[in-house]
Design an enzyme around this catalytic site. Structure first.
Site, mmCIF file in Angstrom:
data_model
loop_
_atom_site.group_PDB
_atom_site.id
_atom_site.type_symbol
_atom_site.label_atom_id
_atom_site.label_comp_id
_atom_site.label_asym_id
_atom_site.label_seq_id
_atom_site.Cartn_x
_atom_site.Cartn_y
_atom_site.Cartn_z
ATOM 1 N N CYS A 13 -3.202 5.081 10.543
ATOM 2 C CA CYS A 13 -3.098 4.727 9.122
ATOM 3 C C CYS A 13 -3.467 5.970 8.321
ATOM 4 C CB CYS A 13 -3.958 3.517 8.776
ATOM 5 S SG CYS A 13 -5.731 3.737 9.066
ATOM 6 N N ARG A 19 -7.468 0.028 8.528
ATOM 7 C CA ARG A 19 -6.432 -0.687 9.291
ATOM 8 C C ARG A 19 -6.333 -0.266 10.756
ATOM 9 N NH1 ARG A 19 -1.829 0.967 5.238
ATOM 10 N NH2 ARG A 19 -3.294 2.702 5.082
ATOM 11 N N ASP A 129 -2.728 -1.452 2.554
ATOM 12 C CA ASP A 129 -4.025 -0.773 2.535
ATOM 13 C C ASP A 129 -5.034 -1.654 1.781
ATOM 14 O OD1 ASP A 129 -6.162 0.861 2.248
ATOM 15 O OD2 ASP A 129 -5.053 2.549 1.387
HETATM 16 P P1 4NP Z 1 -6.973 3.033 5.915
HETATM 17 O O1 4NP Z 1 -7.535 2.784 4.428
HETATM 18 O O2 4NP Z 1 -5.825 4.016 5.774
HETATM 19 O O3 4NP Z 1 -6.495 1.680 6.329
HETATM 20 O O4 4NP Z 1 -8.115 3.569 6.724
HETATM 21 C C1 4NP Z 1 -7.959 3.836 3.597
HETATM 22 C C2 4NP Z 1 -9.221 4.360 3.747
HETATM 23 C C3 4NP Z 1 -9.660 5.374 2.914
HETATM 24 C C4 4NP Z 1 -8.829 5.855 1.925
HETATM 25 C C5 4NP Z 1 -7.562 5.335 1.777
HETATM 26 C C6 4NP Z 1 -7.128 4.318 2.616
HETATM 27 N N1 4NP Z 1 -9.291 6.886 1.038
HETATM 28 O O5 4NP Z 1 -8.571 7.209 0.110
HETATM 29 O O6 4NP Z 1 -10.374 7.418 1.256
#
Ligand code: 4NP
Length: 172
Positions: A13, A19, A129
């Protein structure tokens, strides 16, 4: 995959804290539940490295724990060029992730790049997300990941069962 070979799957991800750690933990749990734990090498990573070294988001840890799965020991990391050789399949949680993985693929990379819900046969829908939302978003993401993990495992096992014995099968 031949009878004894492992299929190596990297779930990917953006941040590797919400995720893909859930997908890693849930797919592993489903594979173990179905008696196929030894057949898969499973890991997760992010296209971004902002959270490298951190445990999963507490909301992902909590939703996994509510369903009996411990993902608290995982640590975030960024996808590397070596992952395209180490893993047979890189599974992106959404179309944007798959685009980034495609753009960064080293020339001649052997790994298959896949969109999670699509390769599970559930349509080309993204796992959204949940980072900026509330806990209900994490429950919805858990459910999507659970359904997709069960469907993808069934597909991979059906493919292996129909492959000639002793001969590696295609991942396409
Ligand atoms: P992930 O969610 O891609 O599902 O781990 C996110 C976690 C952190 C961030 C964006 C999406 N961020 O911008 O820090």
């Amino acid at each position: 995959m031949s009878a004894n070979a492992q299929t190596a799957i990297l779930f990917v991800c953006l941040g590797n804290i919400c995720r893909s750690p859930l997908a890693e933990g849930v797919f592993r749990a489903v594979a173990v539940e179905r008696g196929h734990g030894a057949r898969f090498l499973i890991d997760s990573a992010g296209t971004g490295g902002w959270h490298a070294g951190e445990p999963p988001d507490p909301r992902s840890i909590a939703v996994a724990a509510r369903h009996g799965i411990d993902i608290s020991k995982q640590r975030a990391r960024k996808v590397t060029a070596a992952d395209y050789a180490r893993f047979g399949i890189l599974v992106g949680m959404d179309a944007s992730t798959v685009s980034i993985l495609t753009a960064r693929a080293p020339s001649g990379a052997g790994a298959r790049l896949a969109h999670f819900l699509e390769c599970a046969g559930l349509g080309r829908r993204d796992v959204p997300d949940p980072y900026y939302g509330g806990p209900e978003g994490f429950e919805a993401v858990y459910r999507m990941i659970r359904d997709a993990s069960e469907a993808l495992l069934a597909r991979l096992c059906a493919r292996d069962a129909s492959a000639p014995s002793g001969q590696a099968s295609s991942t396409t």
